[in-house]
Scaffold this motif. Structure first.
Motif, PDB file in Angstrom:
ATOM      1  N   PRO A 117       0.806  -1.224   0.000  1.00 17.27           N
ATOM      2  CA  PRO A 117       0.000   0.000   0.000  1.00 17.27           C
ATOM      3  C   PRO A 117       0.839   1.274   0.000  1.00 17.27           C
ATOM      4  CG  PRO A 117      -0.919  -1.592   1.534  1.00 17.27           C
ATOM      5  CD  PRO A 117       0.381  -2.153   1.071  1.00 17.27           C
ATOM      6  N   ALA A 118       2.019   1.231   0.589  1.00 18.31           N
ATOM      7  CA  ALA A 118       2.870   2.418   0.641  1.00 18.31           C
ATOM      8  C   ALA A 118       3.355   2.834  -0.739  1.00 18.31           C
ATOM      9  CB  ALA A 118       4.065   2.171   1.559  1.00 18.31           C
ATOM     10  N   ALA A 119       3.308   1.929  -1.726  1.00 21.10           N
ATOM     11  CA  ALA A 119       3.760   2.244  -3.072  1.00 21.10           C
ATOM     12  C   ALA A 119       2.639   2.779  -3.954  1.00 21.10           C
ATOM     13  CB  ALA A 119       4.371   1.004  -3.722  1.00 21.10           C
ATOM     14  N   LEU A 120       1.404   2.798  -3.434  1.00 21.95           N
ATOM     15  CA  LEU A 120       0.238   3.166  -4.238  1.00 21.95           C
ATOM     16  C   LEU A 120      -0.219   4.590  -3.940  1.00 21.95           C
ATOM     17  CD1 LEU A 120      -1.788  -0.150  -3.850  1.00 21.95           C
ATOM     18  CD2 LEU A 120      -0.415   0.580  -5.811  1.00 21.95           C
ATOM     19  N   PRO A 121      -0.897   5.237  -4.897  1.00 27.51           N
ATOM     20  CA  PRO A 121      -1.480   6.558  -4.640  1.00 27.51           C
ATOM     21  C   PRO A 121      -2.487   6.498  -3.495  1.00 27.51           C
ATOM     22  CG  PRO A 121      -1.435   6.087  -6.995  1.00 27.51           C
ATOM     23  CD  PRO A 121      -1.087   4.807  -6.291  1.00 27.51           C
ATOM     24  N   ALA A 122      -2.718   7.657  -2.865  1.00 23.97           N
ATOM     25  CA  ALA A 122      -3.658   7.765  -1.746  1.00 23.97           C
ATOM     26  C   ALA A 122      -4.693   8.836  -2.053  1.00 23.97           C
ATOM     27  CB  ALA A 122      -2.910   8.101  -0.456  1.00 23.97           C
ATOM     28  N   ALA A 123      -5.818   8.773  -1.356  1.00 22.93           N
ATOM     29  CA  ALA A 123      -6.855   9.801  -1.452  1.00 22.93           C
ATOM     30  C   ALA A 123      -6.645  10.775  -0.306  1.00 22.93           C
ATOM     31  CB  ALA A 123      -8.239   9.172  -1.383  1.00 22.93           C
ATOM     32  N   GLY A 124      -5.925  11.849  -0.581  1.00 21.05           N
ATOM     33  CA  GLY A 124      -5.535  12.743   0.503  1.00 21.05           C
ATOM     34  C   GLY A 124      -4.599  12.003   1.437  1.00 21.05           C
ATOM     35  N   ASP A 125      -4.978  11.942   2.707  1.00 25.10           N
ATOM     36  CA  ASP A 125      -4.178  11.217   3.689  1.00 25.10           C
ATOM     37  C   ASP A 125      -4.659   9.788   3.898  1.00 25.10           C
ATOM     38  OD1 ASP A 125      -2.535  13.415   4.186  1.00 25.10           O
ATOM     39  OD2 ASP A 125      -3.921  14.240   5.677  1.00 25.10           O
ATOM     40  N   VAL A 126      -5.655   9.360   3.120  1.00 18.80           N
ATOM     41  CA  VAL A 126      -6.247   8.038   3.314  1.00 18.80           C
ATOM     42  C   VAL A 126      -5.618   7.054   2.333  1.00 18.80           C
ATOM     43  CG1 VAL A 126      -8.374   6.691   3.340  1.00 18.80           C
ATOM     44  CG2 VAL A 126      -8.410   9.096   4.050  1.00 18.80           C
ATOM     45  N   ARG A 127      -5.012   6.016   2.868  1.00 19.57           N
ATOM     46  CA  ARG A 127      -4.338   5.016   2.055  1.00 19.57           C
ATOM     47  C   ARG A 127      -4.996   3.643   2.223  1.00 19.57           C
ATOM     48  NH1 ARG A 127       0.197   6.026  -0.496  1.00 19.57           N
ATOM     49  NH2 ARG A 127       1.360   7.941  -0.059  1.00 19.57           N
ATOM     50  N   ILE A 128      -4.714   2.780   1.283  1.00 20.56           N
ATOM     51  CA  ILE A 128      -5.098   1.373   1.437  1.00 20.56           C
ATOM     52  C   ILE A 128      -4.420   0.839   2.697  1.00 20.56           C
ATOM     53  CG2 ILE A 128      -4.822  -0.913   0.403  1.00 20.56           C
ATOM     54  CD1 ILE A 128      -5.060   0.484  -2.329  1.00 20.56           C
ATOM     55  N   GLY A 129      -5.194   0.105   3.487  1.00 19.09           N
ATOM     56  CA  GLY A 129      -4.708  -0.385   4.778  1.00 19.09           C
ATOM     57  C   GLY A 129      -5.234   0.420   5.942  1.00 19.09           C
ATOM     58  N   ASP A 130      -5.729   1.642   5.675  1.00 21.20           N
ATOM     59  CA  ASP A 130      -6.363   2.426   6.729  1.00 21.20           C
ATOM     60  C   ASP A 130      -7.758   1.886   7.009  1.00 21.20           C
ATOM     61  OD1 ASP A 130      -4.144   4.052   6.884  1.00 21.20           O
ATOM     62  OD2 ASP A 130      -4.981   5.641   5.610  1.00 21.20           O
ATOM     63  N   THR A 131      -8.373   2.349   8.085  1.00 27.35           N
ATOM     64  CA  THR A 131      -9.736   1.919   8.402  1.00 27.35           C
ATOM     65  C   THR A 131     -10.750   2.791   7.666  1.00 27.35           C
ATOM     66  OG1 THR A 131      -9.975   3.389  10.311  1.00 27.35           O
ATOM     67  CG2 THR A 131      -8.984   1.215  10.703  1.00 27.35           C
ATOM     68  N   VAL A 132     -11.940   2.255   7.507  1.00 27.67           N
ATOM     69  CA  VAL A 132     -12.991   3.026   6.854  1.00 27.67           C
ATOM     70  C   VAL A 132     -13.376   4.240   7.694  1.00 27.67           C
ATOM     71  CG1 VAL A 132     -14.975   1.797   7.849  1.00 27.67           C
ATOM     72  CG2 VAL A 132     -15.145   2.796   5.565  1.00 27.67           C
ATOM     73  N   ALA A 133     -13.172   4.167   9.015  1.00 24.49           N
ATOM     74  CA  ALA A 133     -13.449   5.324   9.868  1.00 24.49           C
ATOM     75  C   ALA A 133     -12.590   6.515   9.456  1.00 24.49           C
ATOM     76  CB  ALA A 133     -13.208   4.975  11.334  1.00 24.49           C
ATOM     77  N   GLU A 134     -11.356   6.247   9.022  1.00 25.54           N
ATOM     78  CA  GLU A 134     -10.486   7.327   8.573  1.00 25.54           C
ATOM     79  C   GLU A 134     -11.004   7.921   7.260  1.00 25.54           C
ATOM     80  OE1 GLU A 134      -6.051   6.420   9.551  1.00 25.54           O
ATOM     81  OE2 GLU A 134      -7.067   4.479   9.477  1.00 25.54           O
ATOM     82  N   ALA A 135     -11.516   7.087   6.384  1.00 24.56           N
ATOM     83  CA  ALA A 135     -12.100   7.586   5.137  1.00 24.56           C
ATOM     84  C   ALA A 135     -13.353   8.409   5.416  1.00 24.56           C
ATOM     85  CB  ALA A 135     -12.420   6.421   4.208  1.00 24.56           C
ATOM     86  N   MET A 136     -14.182   7.955   6.346  1.00 26.77           N
ATOM     87  CA  MET A 136     -15.402   8.685   6.672  1.00 26.77           C
ATOM     88  C   MET A 136     -15.099  10.035   7.293  1.00 26.77           C
ATOM     89  SD  MET A 136     -17.820   5.640   8.181  1.00 26.77           S
ATOM     90  CE  MET A 136     -18.537   4.391   7.113  1.00 26.77           C
ATOM     91  N   SER A 137     -14.028  10.121   8.053  1.00 28.54           N
ATOM     92  CA  SER A 137     -13.639  11.392   8.658  1.00 28.54           C
ATOM     93  C   SER A 137     -13.131  12.367   7.604  1.00 28.54           C
ATOM     94  CB  SER A 137     -12.560  11.156   9.718  1.00 28.54           C
ATOM     95  OG  SER A 137     -12.113  12.381  10.263  1.00 28.54           O
ATOM     96  N   ALA A 138     -12.340  11.868   6.660  1.00 23.01           N
ATOM     97  CA  ALA A 138     -11.774  12.729   5.620  1.00 23.01           C
ATOM     98  C   ALA A 138     -12.782  13.047   4.522  1.00 23.01           C
ATOM     99  CB  ALA A 138     -10.543  12.065   5.016  1.00 23.01           C
ATOM    100  N   PHE A 139     -13.740  12.140   4.305  1.00 26.72           N
ATOM    101  CA  PHE A 139     -14.744  12.296   3.247  1.00 26.72           C
ATOM    102  C   PHE A 139     -16.130  12.055   3.854  1.00 26.72           C
ATOM    103  CE2 PHE A 139     -10.782  11.053   1.262  1.00 26.72           C
ATOM    104  CZ  PHE A 139     -10.706  11.866   0.129  1.00 26.72           C
TER     105      PHE A 139
END
Length: 428
Positions: free
Chosen positions: A348-370
């Motif tokens: 996941p560290a080699a892949l693009p991210a959505a802002g600060d949200v990367r693959i491997g993060d929790t969905v709670a982090e995505a919900m907070s950012a988006f």
């Protein structure tokens, strides 16, 4: 108060007048205090008259409360709390109705939606079949209205139709001056094999939203389609008024254009945005998107309309390019797991991210950012997502390893899509 006015008060002798006249030659003439000029009142902003596009939590404005649901439909039991989630069955199948437009009643309208709010309730039927209401957000007005055109046509043409066996839809259509349309009725479907369904159905649309409810019934039913159609129409009209008031006070601003990405930079530095991924832009021609990433390995699909995979020069990362129905325009770009064949397992560290949200993060982090998105479960494929949208019709989808209502669910893939390129099926 001015100096001149202060001397005019009281009784002044001639001596005082003379002294005043003598002093006037060496004393500056007093100036009258200017009267304040009233500032013009701030003019009221012109009412918003742009596209009627609801996003995120604005969908809540369409939701009826439990008393309204009980008044709308017979045999309503316990009504659950509304939820920002959507369950799709997506299994298809069944006979071909005659006329074909009657397929709209067995079509799952959420399959082309990009967001939703839902409420369910129990019924008093012996098998405890639930009733549902979905507020479905589409990418733009055109998609929602094209779908509603077919519901209105079906209401007119499918009073009696064939679906394996003789079937009926007894319905009412209501419209309003502000463009809201609603259909409600009782559907009795005979599949020709001794089975079928009996459902109370309702649809309403305004702007980019379609409201859809259904509830099973048995026997002859006891449904007031006129009341239901008028209720759906009026509820949608109220939501439209609320949106106009909100966008009049707070005019929508287009999303900012992200800075141009360096095609030669490490792909981990690229960003997943509502415009694309790194230098690859949604809406571009497929060959132009490939050319925007010089040095990438290109893996072409084995069939027309399949996904094209781009692999970074160092082999550490890859992207999937998804095309529209014509197969020439990039409709979506994804990183990570996408539920397709021959998927690589990448860091996941080699892949693009959505802002600060990367693959491997929790969905709670995505919900907070988006915030304000929708949790989606697709029953037929066993997939789970968290979807976030913009008013311009873009969608960023976070694929997760379990129900996205669980905040600990882990993100396994990220996709960005121009959802205005989705096509609504034409049932003719």
């Amino acid at each position: 108060m001015s100096t001149q006015l202060s001397f005019s008060r009281g009784t002044l002798g001639l001596l005082a007048v003379g002294v005043l006249l003598a002093l006037s030659g060496c004393t500056p003439a007093p100036q009258s205090t200017p009267k304040p000029t009233p500032s013009p009142e701030a003019s009221a902003p012109a009412p918003y008259d742009g596209p009627v596009v609801f996003v995120g939590d604005e969908l809540d404005w369409f939701l009826p409360d439990s008393e309204e649901i009980s008044g709308l439909l017979p045999d309503v039991g316990e009504v659950a709390a509304p939820t920002p989630s959507l369950i799709q069955i997506s299994d298809g199948g069944g006979p071909d109705p005659v006329p074909a437009i009657c397929s709209t009643f067995v079509y799952e309208p959420s399959l082309r939606s990009v967001g939703a709010r839902s409420v369910t309730w129990t019924s008093s039927l012996p098998d405890e079949r639930d009733g549902w209401l979905h507020v479905l957000q589409f990418a733009d007005e055109a998609a929602a209205q094209a779908l509603m055109d077919q519901y209105v046509d079906a209401a007119q043409q499918c009073a009696e139709f064939t679906y394996g066996g003789p079937s009926t839809f007894a319905s009412t259509v209501r419209e309003s001056d502000d463009g809201v349309r609603a259909v409600a009725g009782s559907l009795v479907v005979d599949d020709g094999f001794g089975g079928g369904n009996r459902l109370y159905l309702g649809y309403a649309t305004v702007g980019n939203v379609v409201v859809n409810f259904w509830q099973p019934f048995s026997g002859d039913g006891a449904f007031d389609s006129v009341q239901a159609a008028e209720f759906l129409r009026d509820k949608a009209s109220d939501a439209r008024k609320q949106l106009v008031e909100e966008l009049t006070a707070n005019p929508p601003e287009p999303s900012e254009t992200p800075p141009a990405a360096d095609p030669a930079a490490a792909w981990s530095t690229w960003e997943v945005t509502d415009r694309g991924v790194g230098p690859i832009l949604l809406g571009s021609e497929l060959e132009d998107a490939i050319a925007a990433v010089p040095g990438a390995k290109v893996i072409r699909p084995e069939w027309d309309g399949g996904q094209t995979r781009l692999v970074s020069p160092d082999g550490s990362a890859s992207l999937l390019l998804w095309t529209d129905d014509g197969g020439t325009v990039v409709a979506a770009v994804s990183v990570g797991f996408a539920n397709v064949s021959d998927e690589p397992r990448e860091d996941p560290a080699a892949l693009p991210a959505a802002g600060d949200v990367r693959i491997g993060d929790t969905v709670a982090e995505a919900m907070s950012a988006f915030p304000g998105g929708t949790s989606v479960r697709i029953v037929s494929s066993g997939e789970y997502f968290y979807d976030w949208t913009t008013r311009e019709g873009a969608l960023i989808r976070f694929r997760v390893d379990r129900d996205a209502m669980d905040p600990a669910a882990v993100i396994t893939g990220i996709l960005t899509e121009d959802a205005t390129l989705r096509q609504i099926p034409d049932f003719g």
